[in-house]
Design an enzyme around this catalytic site. Sequence first.
Site, short mmCIF file in Angstrom:
data_model
loop_
_atom_site.label_atom_id
_atom_site.label_comp_id
_atom_site.label_asym_id
_atom_site.label_seq_id
_atom_site.Cartn_x
_atom_site.Cartn_y
_atom_site.Cartn_z
N ARG A 38 -10.50 1.09 15.72
CA ARG A 38 -10.13 0.79 14.42
C ARG A 38 -11.41 0.98 13.14
O ARG A 38 -12.76 1.30 13.09
CB ARG A 38 -9.38 0.93 13.54
CG ARG A 38 -8.29 2.04 13.44
CD ARG A 38 -6.90 2.13 12.77
NE ARG A 38 -6.73 0.83 11.77
CZ ARG A 38 -5.99 1.21 11.29
NH1 ARG A 38 -4.84 1.41 11.57
NH2 ARG A 38 -5.24 -0.12 10.49
N HIS A 90 -6.30 -6.52 13.43
CA HIS A 90 -4.64 -6.18 13.54
C HIS A 90 -4.34 -5.36 14.51
O HIS A 90 -5.12 -5.51 15.21
CB HIS A 90 -5.17 -4.64 12.15
CG HIS A 90 -4.01 -4.10 11.58
ND1 HIS A 90 -2.09 -4.66 10.97
CD2 HIS A 90 -3.86 -2.98 11.33
CE1 HIS A 90 -1.83 -4.14 10.92
NE2 HIS A 90 -2.65 -2.91 11.43
N TYR A 129 14.78 31.64 2.34
CA TYR A 129 13.54 32.43 2.97
C TYR A 129 13.77 32.98 4.54
O TYR A 129 13.86 32.19 5.19
CB TYR A 129 12.41 31.67 3.19
CG TYR A 129 11.43 31.53 1.23
CD1 TYR A 129 11.49 32.45 0.59
CD2 TYR A 129 11.75 29.77 1.10
CE1 TYR A 129 11.17 32.34 -0.96
CE2 TYR A 129 11.24 29.78 -0.59
CZ TYR A 129 11.22 30.71 -0.91
OH TYR A 129 10.75 30.77 -3.04
N ASP A 153 11.78 23.28 -3.08
CA ASP A 153 12.43 22.39 -4.35
C ASP A 153 13.72 22.15 -4.15
O ASP A 153 14.65 21.81 -5.35
CB ASP A 153 12.85 23.32 -6.11
CG ASP A 153 11.17 23.01 -6.37
OD1 ASP A 153 10.16 22.38 -6.99
OD2 ASP A 153 10.32 24.51 -6.37
N LYS A 198 0.55 -1.42 0.08
CA LYS A 198 -0.02 -0.01 0.02
C LYS A 198 0.91 0.76 0.15
O LYS A 198 2.34 1.36 0.21
CB LYS A 198 -0.59 0.04 1.03
CG LYS A 198 -0.39 0.14 2.89
CD LYS A 198 -1.08 -0.22 4.13
CE LYS A 198 -0.31 -0.27 5.28
NZ LYS A 198 -1.05 0.06 6.08
N CYS A 226 13.39 24.28 1.71
CA CYS A 226 12.50 24.86 0.12
C CYS A 226 11.24 23.77 -0.40
O CYS A 226 12.04 22.49 -0.51
CB CYS A 226 12.22 26.06 -0.39
SG CYS A 226 13.51 27.63 -0.45
N ARG A 245 1.06 -10.46 7.20
CA ARG A 245 1.42 -9.46 6.54
C ARG A 245 2.34 -8.56 6.85
O ARG A 245 2.23 -8.03 7.41
CB ARG A 245 -0.28 -8.89 6.33
CG ARG A 245 -1.28 -9.12 6.08
CD ARG A 245 -2.83 -8.39 6.64
NE ARG A 245 -2.92 -8.39 7.75
CZ ARG A 245 -3.32 -8.69 9.28
NH1 ARG A 245 -4.23 -9.47 9.26
NH2 ARG A 245 -3.36 -7.94 10.13
C1 LIG Z 1 -0.17 -1.64 7.02
C2 LIG Z 1 -0.81 -2.40 7.31
C3 LIG Z 1 -0.02 -4.51 7.82
C4 LIG Z 1 1.56 -3.98 7.60
O1 LIG Z 1 2.15 -3.45 9.22
P1 LIG Z 1 3.29 -3.42 9.22
O2 LIG Z 1 3.55 -3.09 11.24
O3 LIG Z 1 3.65 -2.13 8.21
O4 LIG Z 1 4.30 -4.45 8.78
C5 LIG Z 1 -0.68 -4.94 8.01
N1 LIG Z 1 -2.00 -5.42 8.32
C6 LIG Z 1 -2.78 -4.37 8.19
C7 LIG Z 1 -4.31 -4.20 8.16
C8 LIG Z 1 -2.17 -2.66 7.52
O5 LIG Z 1 -2.71 -2.27 7.21
#
Ligand SMILES: *Cc1c(COP(=O)(O)O)cnc(C)c1O
Length: 384
Positions: free
Chosen positions: A139, A168, A268, A317, A41, A315, A224
């Site tokens: 969440r 999660h 700046y 750029d 992602k 800045c 994941r």
């Molecule tokens: C982003 C995400 C992960 C990955 O988490 P890390 O800490 O980067 O390994 C795993 N599960 C879900 C649901 C996430 O949103």
Amino acid sequence: MTTEFHGRPTWADIDLDALQHNVRALRACIPPATRFGAVVKANAYGHGMEGIARAALEAGADWLMVNTVDEGVRLRRAGFTCPVLTLGYAPHWEAEKIVRCGLTPTVNTRQLALALAREARTASKTVNVHVKLDTGLGRFGQLPEEVQPFVQMLVTIPHLNFEGLWTHFASADEADKSYSHQQLAIYRHVLANLEAHGIVVGIRHTANSAAIIDLPESHFDLVRAGVSLYGLYTSPQVSRRVPLKPVMSLKSRIARLRTLPAGSTISYNRTYITGKETRVALVPIGYADGLVRALSNRGCLLVGGRRVPIIGRVCMDQCVVNVDGVPDASQDDEVVVIGAQKGEEITADELAGLLGTINYEVTCNVSARVPRVFRRGGQIIEIA
Ligand SMILES: *Cc1c(COP(=O)(O)O)cnc(C)c1O
């Protein structure tokens, strides 16, 4: 094949050997039958989604995981055919894209489930869906008592295949794992309850990077991996037993070198005034590239293997560094923002510490304007 990048003189080197090393190192700490999901992602945490996805699959990843439906669409357009799980909220009007692209959505509303079923029927397809259980992150996802009726509803809908249940962790990256164990206990309890109702969960998954490394009982059928793919540890409390290699180096070049007299003001709002004759270098990277403005008069870059301080405001750029400490610096010399140079190193973790944030945000900040230069064995194989 070449090692020199002759594009815009601000770029991110993406070391695919390091990425593949990380995939293999992480894979080695999960059971052989457990599948490996590469979380790509947010443009692969700023590293470049397609190039990272390709290298991760080649090194043994089985799934790709994204947050949004559009990110999944982008993977399909690039030709990826593996399972792609969307982790974030999808409103019902995204059902058509999900079905057309064969994505595996996380479904948490009846509305989306019905819209998917409708699209799937029209397309004569079956959509695999996953459900998220909120075990305490507070969440997204079904609460423990909501899951069983929700899943029971899903399994009666034609053209939907309830495939997975996931949760999660809130604090798997902390040394104290008691809250993670509590979350796992809730997850297991819900699984048992579903089973008691005759519902089999084909793919159970809970582990993020920190849990892959430090919580083996969380591995189940699929993991994941996010930040660890990119060679970064979630927090200082995550054990270093899996050796990871950073994948991204952010670089630029000296655009202009000058010696300014004492009393000269830089950038700046004139927040820096030279106290003596000073050699300064202009570097063509700014906050629009991801070098955040909060580093004004604070951060350092590397030139010739030495730390050189950013002076004055960063800045949009460009920025200016004091190179008094590097007498042999010259025009077009490489400048390192993140990465190693001649034995000196600035890590994403160091920048995160300076900015009061986490390494995740540092690499995600590298903007679309910065070319990603994918390398293997030091050679450039692709530029995105
Ligand atoms: C982003 C995400 C992960 C990955 O988490 P890390 O800490 O980067 O390994 C795993 N599960 C879900 C649901 C996430 O949103």
